[in-house]
Design an enzyme around this catalytic site. Structure first.
Site, mmCIF file in Angstrom:
data_model
loop_
_atom_site.group_PDB
_atom_site.id
_atom_site.type_symbol
_atom_site.label_atom_id
_atom_site.label_comp_id
_atom_site.label_asym_id
_atom_site.label_seq_id
_atom_site.Cartn_x
_atom_site.Cartn_y
_atom_site.Cartn_z
ATOM 1 N N LYS A 177 0.826 -1.175 0.030
ATOM 2 C CA LYS A 177 0.014 -0.053 0.106
ATOM 3 C C LYS A 177 0.984 1.460 0.150
ATOM 4 O O LYS A 177 0.521 2.142 -0.921
ATOM 5 C CB LYS A 177 -0.885 -0.107 1.246
ATOM 6 C CG LYS A 177 -2.100 -1.006 1.188
ATOM 7 C CD LYS A 177 -2.698 -1.419 2.447
ATOM 8 C CE LYS A 177 -3.897 -2.294 2.441
ATOM 9 N NZ LYS A 177 -4.442 -2.561 3.399
ATOM 10 N N GLN B 203 -4.028 -0.859 9.462
ATOM 11 C CA GLN B 203 -4.358 -2.165 9.057
ATOM 12 C C GLN B 203 -4.850 -3.042 10.222
ATOM 13 O O GLN B 203 -4.560 -3.015 11.308
ATOM 14 C CB GLN B 203 -2.850 -2.646 8.718
ATOM 15 C CG GLN B 203 -2.843 -3.972 8.094
ATOM 16 C CD GLN B 203 -3.534 -4.131 6.688
ATOM 17 O OE1 GLN B 203 -3.639 -3.241 5.971
ATOM 18 N NE2 GLN B 203 -3.870 -5.409 6.325
ATOM 19 N N ASP C 90 -10.493 3.773 4.296
ATOM 20 C CA ASP C 90 -11.188 2.321 4.358
ATOM 21 C C ASP C 90 -12.561 2.484 4.467
ATOM 22 O O ASP C 90 -13.205 1.186 4.085
ATOM 23 C CB ASP C 90 -10.557 1.704 5.592
ATOM 24 C CG ASP C 90 -9.549 0.786 5.394
ATOM 25 O OD1 ASP C 90 -9.251 0.305 4.590
ATOM 26 O OD2 ASP C 90 -8.620 0.561 6.870
HETATM 27 N N1 GUN Z 1 -6.901 -6.029 6.636
HETATM 28 C C1 GUN Z 1 -7.295 -6.873 5.585
HETATM 29 N N2 GUN Z 1 -8.209 -5.949 4.851
HETATM 30 C C2 GUN Z 1 -8.145 -4.871 5.047
HETATM 31 C C3 GUN Z 1 -8.466 -3.506 4.814
HETATM 32 O O1 GUN Z 1 -9.225 -3.436 3.903
HETATM 33 N N3 GUN Z 1 -8.280 -2.514 5.627
HETATM 34 C C4 GUN Z 1 -7.506 -2.421 6.713
HETATM 35 N N4 GUN Z 1 -7.367 -1.481 7.244
HETATM 36 N N5 GUN Z 1 -7.060 -3.659 7.154
HETATM 37 C C5 GUN Z 1 -7.313 -4.949 6.433
#
Ligand code: GUN
Length: 298
Positions: free
Chosen positions: A52, A96, A119
């Site tokens: 990311k 995350q 998100d």
């Molecule tokens: N962990 C797995 N998928 C995601 C996501 O889309 N966003 C976040 N913040 N954590 C994750």
């Protein structure tokens, strides 16, 4: 044989649009900023977070990563989120998940400023999506990406089509159902407690699999010609590749499904690459909103 929906290529197109718009914004002195926060050493999360942060840089964004120790107190994480909320160089904040057990995940997510919640997990954004205020919301990245793939096959208006989402998570199943509803589909959310799941799935013109069980959805569950969107990413043993080797598979038995479906997303290379692309798009959107600019159409 089903059309293979190339998520990698479509994600590439999204990233290209985002990068080119970021370049235009830069000429006006606006640089989208993304902060990614990770707590602990979970190897899968580390890989996701690194990709990311890297993609954000490739898009020309200001990209910062905060890696915190696994025993970071909840109050310290809250304080970091509040600092990022106030930082004008940051337009998107992503914490995350999963977080370590001693941290109240809900409390952290609800502390993120809704206008920086790329998100789409904050109640404000969940509520906007649920009421159809899509232009103002941040939509969670995975279902947003899945919708873009679906659009390529079925168009934007799903009137008259029945959609079945298998899975009811807050991250994928529920927002996906809301997006399908907003696109005029007739939506069913099915899950592990649904009676005769194969029969429910067979009614779907659009079948979205988001259960997290490798290859659970078989060819016999699929209506001939249906569009199948496989959100699952599961690692399974692959002894045929050598001892101790593994491979990624979706929630759909791809080989079987391919001969029945009209179109299908592969795993890997389907929904997966779209998630990061949509995170970049959401971050760009946030920077546009903060500066009174129109976000690009995707
Ligand atoms: N962990 C797995 N998928 C995601 C996501 O889309 N966003 C976040 N913040 N954590 C994750």
């Amino acid at each position: 044989m089903a059309e293979n929906i190339d998520g990698k290529a479509i994600a590439g197109e999204v990233v290209e649009k985002v990068t080119s718009r970021a370049r235009e914004l830069a000429a006006d002195g606006i640089v989208p900023g993304l902060a990614v926060v990770i707590v602990g050493e979970d190897p899968a999360s580390q890989v996701y977070v690194a990709s990311k942060s890297r993609k954000a840089k490739e898009c020309g964004f200001h990209s910062v990563q905060h890696s915190l120790a696994v025993d970071t107190p909840e109050d310290d994480l809250l304080a970091l989120v509040e600092t990022l909320n106030r930082d004008p160089a940051i337009h998107g904040i992503l914490v995350q998940l999963p977080l370590p057990d001693h941290i109240d995940t809900g409390r952290i997510i609800q502390t993120i400023a809704p206008e920086k919640d790329v998100d789409g997990f904050h109640y404000t954004n969940v509520g906007k999506l649920g009421t159809g205020a899509l232009e103002e919301a941040f939509v969670p990245c995975t279902p947003a990406g899945a919708m873009l793939l679906l659009e390529r096959v079925r168009g934007r208006d799903l009137s008259g089509l029945s959609a079945v989402v298998i899975g009811r998570s807050n991250i994928v199943g529920k927002p996906m159902a809301n997006l399908l509803l907003a696109a005029n589909a007739t939506v069913t959310i099915a899950h592990s407690r649904t009676n005769d799941l194969p029969a429910v799935a067979r009614g779907a013109d659009i079948l979205v699999a988001a259960v997290g069980r490798p290859q659970m959805i078989k060819a016999a569950w699929i209506k001939p010609g249906a569009t199948v969107i496989d959100v699952g990413i599961n690692r399974i043993p692959a002894p045929e590749r050598g001892e101790g080797k593994t491979r990624l598979v979706g929630d759909v038995d791809f080989e079987g499904a391919e001969s029945v479906a009209g179109a299908i997303t592969p795993v890997p290379g389907g929904v997966g690459p779209m998630t990061i692309a949509m995170l970049m798009a959401n971050t760009l959107t946030s920077a546009c909103r903060a500066n009174g600019k129109r976000p690009p159409a995707l």
